[in-house]
Design an enzyme around this catalytic site. Sequence first.
Site, mmCIF file in Angstrom:
data_model
loop_
_atom_site.group_PDB
_atom_site.id
_atom_site.type_symbol
_atom_site.label_atom_id
_atom_site.label_comp_id
_atom_site.label_asym_id
_atom_site.label_seq_id
_atom_site.Cartn_x
_atom_site.Cartn_y
_atom_site.Cartn_z
ATOM 1 N N CYS A 1 -2.930 -8.970 5.404
ATOM 2 C CA CYS A 1 -2.803 -7.717 5.683
ATOM 3 C C CYS A 1 -3.265 -7.555 7.249
ATOM 4 O O CYS A 1 -4.381 -8.044 7.425
ATOM 5 C CB CYS A 1 -3.312 -6.661 4.805
ATOM 6 S SG CYS A 1 -3.075 -4.663 5.535
ATOM 7 N N LYS B 1 -2.663 -14.600 -1.041
ATOM 8 C CA LYS B 1 -1.390 -14.339 -0.357
ATOM 9 C C LYS B 1 -1.782 -14.090 1.178
ATOM 10 O O LYS B 1 -2.860 -13.523 1.516
ATOM 11 C CB LYS B 1 -0.755 -12.887 -0.800
ATOM 12 C CG LYS B 1 0.423 -12.450 0.020
ATOM 13 C CD LYS B 1 0.965 -11.132 -0.456
ATOM 14 C CE LYS B 1 2.411 -10.780 0.100
ATOM 15 N NZ LYS B 1 2.171 -10.429 1.647
ATOM 16 N N HIS C 1 3.862 -15.429 3.552
ATOM 17 C CA HIS C 1 4.468 -14.578 4.350
ATOM 18 C C HIS C 1 4.951 -15.350 5.383
ATOM 19 O O HIS C 1 4.041 -15.542 6.375
ATOM 20 C CB HIS C 1 4.060 -13.297 4.735
ATOM 21 C CG HIS C 1 4.831 -12.309 5.436
ATOM 22 N ND1 HIS C 1 4.697 -10.979 5.084
ATOM 23 C CD2 HIS C 1 5.836 -12.482 6.320
ATOM 24 C CE1 HIS C 1 5.840 -10.369 5.882
ATOM 25 N NE2 HIS C 1 6.493 -11.300 6.276
ATOM 26 N N ASN D 1 7.590 -15.451 1.013
ATOM 27 C CA ASN D 1 7.531 -13.873 1.081
ATOM 28 C C ASN D 1 8.050 -13.790 2.529
ATOM 29 O O ASN D 1 7.489 -14.414 3.579
ATOM 30 C CB ASN D 1 6.376 -13.288 1.034
ATOM 31 C CG ASN D 1 6.151 -11.743 1.258
ATOM 32 O OD1 ASN D 1 5.406 -11.324 2.031
ATOM 33 N ND2 ASN D 1 7.167 -11.083 0.608
ATOM 34 N N MET E 1 0.870 -1.170 -0.075
ATOM 35 C CA MET E 1 -0.047 0.158 0.041
ATOM 36 C C MET E 1 0.910 1.250 -0.064
ATOM 37 O O MET E 1 1.800 1.338 0.783
ATOM 38 C CB MET E 1 -0.941 0.081 1.092
ATOM 39 C CG MET E 1 -2.041 -1.010 1.182
ATOM 40 S SD MET E 1 -3.234 -1.071 -0.310
ATOM 41 C CE MET E 1 -4.082 0.519 0.049
#
EC number: 1.3.1.91
Length: 349
Positions: free
Chosen positions: A100, A139, A171, A211, A19
């Site tokens: 997120c 993701k 991640h 990630n 972002m």
Amino acid sequence: MNSKKEKPILYPVSVAPMMDWTDKHFRFFLRLISKYSLLYTEMVTTGAILRGDKDRHLLFSPEEAPLSLQLGGDNPNALAECASIGEGYGYSEINLNVGCPSDKVQEGNFGACLMKDPDRVADCISAMDSKTSLPVTVKCRIGVPGKESIEDLSEFVRKVSLAGAKRITVHARIAILEGLSPAQNRSVPPLRYEDVYEIKRKYPDLVIELNGGVKTLEDISSHLTKVDGIMIGRAAYENPFLFSNVDRLFYQASPRMITRREVFDTMQEYVSKKTEQGEKPSRILKHLLGAFHEVRGARSYRRILTEKMHSNPGPKLLLEALESISPEYMDQRLETEESLSLTALESVV
């Protein structure tokens, strides 16, 4: 929707959706350095697309492809409609954000908090997959508090893959949903690479991408012996010329005879064009602050841009800042970057 579902393309290296960072201007810049790495949009919520200005959120230039549209939301029908709309705009794939940890995202009941409800995520993926011929990808994090074991992650991966997810990017940190900022969530929870490796071992036929904390070509090469792809986050923004050798090393592309000076000549033209169209120069120039990572003159370059780009900068501000960087460095071909490590890397990839 097209009747034939497209097969996912393997991308050994991609740039994470971030972002305020991976907007169209940064993507244009990075495409001058790497032609083949998969790029992502910033996360776009379903509400912004369905109730807002679609062109403002979704239009992109052909030079940015291959480009994945990352969606944020938890309503299967809304996500499906947005996936179909995204296909119409020409994206390469559609990605669902399940990683997120920000408070704002949690208030909307999407992002990392969805890892608590893998069935809901599976419903979203299935709905999206039914409305687009593009690959639908996910993701996520390795978990959230209360759902952070390897067994929890394995069950999440099993369900979303059966629902139609063509690639799962993990991640390798859990997301702490309370008490940490998004920035802290990118550094405080420890990296658990072995969990991601274990998922690939358990599901060898799935496309698994890692990630988190990857900063060098050597890191990429090492991880690629255990997973299918590597997503680079902050390192891509803070050191974009890291990608100078990615196409040749990881996509087997022919060497490109382009110099840094030629990259910045193109960016100067881009800044001038966009400024004439009414864009604020600072919105573009901010993405160039990290262009010279640990290079002599980089501090002066950044200072000139930082001090002047917000206050009616002249049309040649970028060229003024570049005078701080030596001509010899500017005239080097991109692919001489990190040359000392290339021979060793090429024996691995």
